[in-house]
Design an enzyme around this catalytic site. Sequence first.
Site: not given
Length: 246
Positions: A138, A151
């Site tokens: 990501s 995250y």
Amino acid sequence: MKRILVIGASSAIASACARIWAGQGASLFLVARDEEKLRSLSADLAVRGAASVATFQMAAEDTLRHPDMLAQAVKALGQVDIALIAHGTLPDQHACEADAGLTLRELTTNATSVMALLTILANHFEAQKGGAIGVITSVAGDRGRPSNYVYGSAKAAVSAFCEGLRARLHKAGVSVTDIRPGFVATPMTQGLPLPGPLVAQPGAVVRRIVAGLDRKADVLYVPAFWRLIMFAVRSIPGAVFKRMTL
């Protein structure tokens, strides 16, 4: 004919990639935790033209089953040309801040389980002396932001792991592509207050992923404009960055 292993196959991005590969006549081995979704996706891919589709039900966090999964994939496909790792969750940052156990579970799902898979895949591809590995990370891993640093730290760890692995496997003719999506309209991001102009549709994202794996890209931002956005974010001085709300 491509022979492709897809882990986390029921995710929106992975299943869309699999549909493209099915249309190209690839043989596919699908891995996911939800058996019903696996059956549905398998039937869809067969209709779309896949040469063969086999499935394996497994939670990616179940590291003890990783070797058996890979053995079954090799048995079904004969050889694995491409492996795509696409499982993951988007944790609630505030909930993680209040619960160390939840933080560790999210890190297991998004980081350590991925690294475990990469380890056995790397050894297989190195012995095979060829192939391509793709990992969905990501843009969140490019810099730790207060809104999602649990995250982001998991994805950053995987990106660093991929960088070292890429250098190791290059000598064996194996590519490792770190795939860094920005905001994508998927069930995982549904309901989040995302900036509309920056939200991509899965179709455009997966076409870039499939093409990037074919050309053995090292790092793939999807859509491509995220490379510039994250360059700007990384360039913000720390003294300024810690006062920002991102």
